[in-house]
Design a protein around this motif. Structure first.
Motif, PDB file in Angstrom:
ATOM      1  N   ILE A   1      39.752  96.313  28.632  1.00  0.00           N
ATOM      2  CA  ILE A   1      39.842  97.651  27.714  1.00  0.00           C
ATOM      3  C   ILE A   1      41.093  97.959  27.431  1.00  0.00           C
ATOM      4  CG2 ILE A   1      39.368 100.186  27.907  1.00  0.00           C
ATOM      5  CD1 ILE A   1      37.275  99.689  29.849  1.00  0.00           C
ATOM      6  N   TYR A   2      41.683  97.987  26.178  1.00  0.00           N
ATOM      7  CA  TYR A   2      42.852  98.333  25.613  1.00  0.00           C
ATOM      8  C   TYR A   2      42.812  99.720  25.380  1.00  0.00           C
ATOM      9  CZ  TYR A   2      43.419  93.137  25.333  1.00  0.00           C
ATOM     10  OH  TYR A   2      43.458  91.992  25.768  1.00  0.00           O
ATOM     11  N   ILE A   3      44.069 100.381  25.877  1.00  0.00           N
ATOM     12  CA  ILE A   3      44.295 101.664  25.950  1.00  0.00           C
ATOM     13  C   ILE A   3      45.343 102.078  24.984  1.00  0.00           C
ATOM     14  CG2 ILE A   3      44.598 103.863  27.279  1.00  0.00           C
ATOM     15  CD1 ILE A   3      42.031 102.277  27.992  1.00  0.00           C
ATOM     16  N   TYR A   4      44.962 103.150  23.948  1.00  0.00           N
ATOM     17  CA  TYR A   4      46.031 103.509  23.176  1.00  0.00           C
ATOM     18  C   TYR A   4      46.438 105.001  23.810  1.00  0.00           C
ATOM     19  CZ  TYR A   4      48.328 104.645  18.793  1.00  0.00           C
ATOM     20  OH  TYR A   4      49.316 105.079  17.825  1.00  0.00           O
ATOM     21  N   PRO A   5      47.903 105.289  23.930  1.00  0.00           N
ATOM     22  CA  PRO A   5      48.373 106.536  24.682  1.00  0.00           C
ATOM     23  C   PRO A   5      48.079 107.831  23.976  1.00  0.00           C
ATOM     24  CG  PRO A   5      49.977 105.485  23.446  1.00  0.00           C
ATOM     25  CD  PRO A   5      48.851 104.506  23.318  1.00  0.00           C
TER      26      PRO A   5
ATOM     27  N   ASN B   1      47.043  96.585  16.702  1.00  0.00           N
ATOM     28  CA  ASN B   1      47.843  96.267  17.772  1.00  0.00           C
ATOM     29  C   ASN B   1      46.871  95.764  18.991  1.00  0.00           C
ATOM     30  OD1 ASN B   1      50.554  96.499  16.966  1.00  0.00           O
ATOM     31  ND2 ASN B   1      49.975  98.416  16.772  1.00  0.00           N
ATOM     32  N   SER B   2      46.022  96.285  19.160  1.00  0.00           N
ATOM     33  CA  SER B   2      44.811  95.756  20.406  1.00  0.00           C
ATOM     34  C   SER B   2      44.321  94.370  19.947  1.00  0.00           C
ATOM     35  CB  SER B   2      43.557  96.673  20.479  1.00  0.00           C
ATOM     36  OG  SER B   2      43.000  96.987  19.350  1.00  0.00           O
TER      37      SER B   2
ATOM     38  N   ASN C   1      43.935  93.961  35.831  1.00  0.00           N
ATOM     39  CA  ASN C   1      44.312  93.844  34.677  1.00  0.00           C
ATOM     40  C   ASN C   1      43.123  93.746  33.660  1.00  0.00           C
ATOM     41  OD1 ASN C   1      47.247  93.287  35.061  1.00  0.00           O
ATOM     42  ND2 ASN C   1      46.570  91.232  35.932  1.00  0.00           N
ATOM     43  N   GLN C   2      42.140  94.615  33.881  1.00  0.00           N
ATOM     44  CA  GLN C   2      41.109  94.848  33.066  1.00  0.00           C
ATOM     45  C   GLN C   2      41.266  96.063  32.122  1.00  0.00           C
ATOM     46  OE1 GLN C   2      37.807  93.538  36.298  1.00  0.00           O
ATOM     47  NE2 GLN C   2      37.026  93.456  34.166  1.00  0.00           N
ATOM     48  N   ILE C   3      42.238  96.804  32.516  1.00  0.00           N
ATOM     49  CA  ILE C   3      42.595  98.070  31.801  1.00  0.00           C
ATOM     50  C   ILE C   3      44.138  97.802  31.200  1.00  0.00           C
ATOM     51  CG2 ILE C   3      42.971 100.629  32.020  1.00  0.00           C
ATOM     52  CD1 ILE C   3      40.878 100.894  33.832  1.00  0.00           C
ATOM     53  N   ILE C   4      44.274  97.573  29.952  1.00  0.00           N
ATOM     54  CA  ILE C   4      45.783  97.362  29.513  1.00  0.00           C
ATOM     55  C   ILE C   4      46.267  98.481  28.304  1.00  0.00           C
ATOM     56  CG2 ILE C   4      46.753  95.406  28.337  1.00  0.00           C
ATOM     57  CD1 ILE C   4      43.955  93.880  29.268  1.00  0.00           C
ATOM     58  N   ASP C   5      47.468  98.407  28.604  1.00  0.00           N
ATOM     59  CA  ASP C   5      48.235  99.521  27.568  1.00  0.00           C
ATOM     60  C   ASP C   5      48.363  98.640  26.180  1.00  0.00           C
ATOM     61  OD1 ASP C   5      48.466 102.024  28.889  1.00  0.00           O
ATOM     62  OD2 ASP C   5      49.756 101.019  30.413  1.00  0.00           O
ATOM     63  N   ILE C   6      48.194  99.444  25.119  1.00  0.00           N
ATOM     64  CA  ILE C   6      48.445  98.977  23.700  1.00  0.00           C
ATOM     65  C   ILE C   6      50.032  99.313  23.739  1.00  0.00           C
ATOM     66  CG2 ILE C   6      48.327  99.246  21.194  1.00  0.00           C
ATOM     67  CD1 ILE C   6      45.315 100.019  21.986  1.00  0.00           C
TER      68      ILE C   6
END
Length: 479
Positions: free
Chosen positions: A393-397, A279-280, A429-434
């Motif tokens: 950076i794509y963040i997984y919760p 998903n990322s 928008n450099q830290i983004i939620d998956i």
């Protein structure tokens, strides 16, 4: 004369291994009437073969020494490369194969039935006049250990660290002697061979970032373990290997590629790891004008997360590598504890887009000041290096005990001042939620799954991709 063998010498409380002088190594090879071969060196003089000429008795060892510096001559001998480059693994292998073929064709084995042949080659670019590019090269040897026997190969890639052409030439010459000596006298212990490549050299002179062993004498050698050995012994900052287990050159793998990197222990690979990856990558491709075929996904394991109870467990590492390779993934092993260092490393080889995919708890580590006490600029310097290329950076919760889902919007750093920095990069928008994830999977943790495997609990397969679970059962991994 000094002893040729490595003597154990007592030095205080330490036992150290005596290193034979380079002249001793070449003389031992020259005096062995059965070792005979060619030297083909391009790009940095004939630095290896000169050691053999100077030590005496070289006519017993040297069938031919040559340098095809002119590109037209080189192409006429070894044919052209499709990419037009000369300092490549493909070029090195053509050189070695060509010279081996000529030896077999021109030399009469009946006159010397006990001879074992070798072909040593290097193709190197030393530091440029502007001192912008320090230089690199491919070095290799094809050799027999029995008359008329099959050939073995040792191929390695080096990065020069010195800032002077003459010093780089000297370094290359010593390395070449160490490689040839190791091929004939240390091939039964590849790790020892690698270690002694640095005889009379220092790790601030050159880095070996790729090495591959092949042939009958190395049939039981796992080149992934050789990669691990390079990083563990600080001969390389990072190494990569392909799904087939062969070590690959980071510069070639990452050249002109967009990069998505996932860092983890992968012990084992869980459905969460694969969900993060899939998903990322999907969001990365949607958010940026990049093509999937020009995007390289790297699964990174740091030396720190490979350590087990203070010691490096090679079998445990191979188990993890087996799983990632079975999924068709490219793997990187690094000495980089901090994230900005891995981004700096990747940026050496690609000017394209770079992104990280990590869990929310790992994001907290990035914004933890204690990680950067060694930097004069502290966390401000680290974040500046990390985000200066418009990194995403794509963040997984993750999920708290009270079932609250933590993502980039409600993540709180451990310091109020640092929260301001975090909010800035979030708003940029450099830290983004998956976006796509399954809530039930947020309770899956690899260390808990590992315990289930070790305890032979029946439900552990539910937390892993089916193919991963099948491989673990088939090969009895992590037991």
């Amino acid at each position: 004369m000094k002893a040729f063998e490595n003597d154990l010498v007592l030095n205080g409380d330490r036992i150290i291994e005596h290193q034979p002088a380079i002249s001793d190594k070449t003389l031992r090879l020259n005096l062995n009437k059965n070792i005979y071969g060619t030297f083909s060196e391009i790009g940095a003089g004939q630095e290896t073969v000169r050691h053999f000429f100077r030590s005496g008795g070289s006519s017993r060892t040297i069938a031919k020494a040559m340098s095809a510096y002119d590109k037209q001559f080189s192409d006429a001998i070894y044919t052209t490369e499709t990419d037009g480059r000369y300092v490549t693994e493909s070029r090195l292998k053509k050189m070695i194969n060509h010279e081996t073929h000529l030896m077999e064709e021109r030399l009469n084995r009946e006159d010397n039935p006990d001879r074992i042949y070798f072909s040593y080659a290097n193709t190197v670019a030393t530091i440029d006049f502007a001192k912008k590019f320090k230089g690199h090269g491919w070095v290799g040897i094809r050799f027999q250990t029995k008359p008329t026997g099959e050939y073995n190969e040792i191929i390695l890639h080096i990065q020069f660290k010195e800032n002077d052409v003459r010093l780089q030439q000297q370094t290359l010459g010593i390395l070449g002697v160490n490689l040839i000596y190791g091929a004939f006298y240390q091939h039964n212990d590849p790790k020892k061979l690698i270690e002694h490549l640095y005889d009379h050299l220092d790790k601030d002179q050159l880095e070996i970032d790729t090495i591959n062993f092949s042939g009958p004498n190395f049939k039981d050698v796992d080149n992934r373990l050789m990669s691990l050995f390079l990083v563990k012994n600080k001969m390389a900052s990072a190494v990569m290997f392909a799904p087939n287990g062969q070590n690959i050159l980071p510069a070639n793998t990452l050249f002109r590629q967009n990069i998505l990197i996932l860092r983890g222990s992968f012990r084992p690979v869980t459905v969460v790891n694969m969900n993060m990856y899939e998903n990322s990558l999907k969001q990365f491709l949607e958010r940026n004008p990049v093509a999937k075929e020009n995007t390289k996904v790297i699964f990174e394991m740091t030396l720190n997360n490979l350590l087990k109870e203070g010691e490096l467990d090679e079998q445990d590492f191979i188990d993890r590598a087996e799983l990632l390779c079975s999924l068709g993934q490219t793997v990187m092993i690094s000495n980089f504890r901090e994230y900005y260092k891995v981004v700096d490393y990747l940026a050496q080889y690609s000017n394209e887009k770079i992104a990280l995919s990590i869990g929310a708890t790992n994001l907290l580590d990035i914004f933890d000041e204690s990680y950067y006490s060694n930097l004069s600029g502290g966390i401000f310097e680290a974040l500046g290096k990390l985000f200066n290329r418009n990194l995403e950076i794509y963040i997984y919760p993750t999920k708290k005990d009270d079932d609250t889902i933590v993502n980039s919007h409600n993540l709180e750093t451990r310091n109020t001042k640092i929260q301001v920095l975090y909010d800035y990069f979030k708003n940029e928008n450099q830290i983004i939620d998956i976006k796509e994830y399954e809530v039930k999977n947020l309770n899956i943790f690899s260390h808990e799954v590992l315990e289930k495997i070790k305890n032979n609990e029946k439900d552990w397969e539910l937390f892993l991709p089916e193919s991963v679970a099948n491989i673990i059962k088939e090969k009895q991994l992590f037991t």
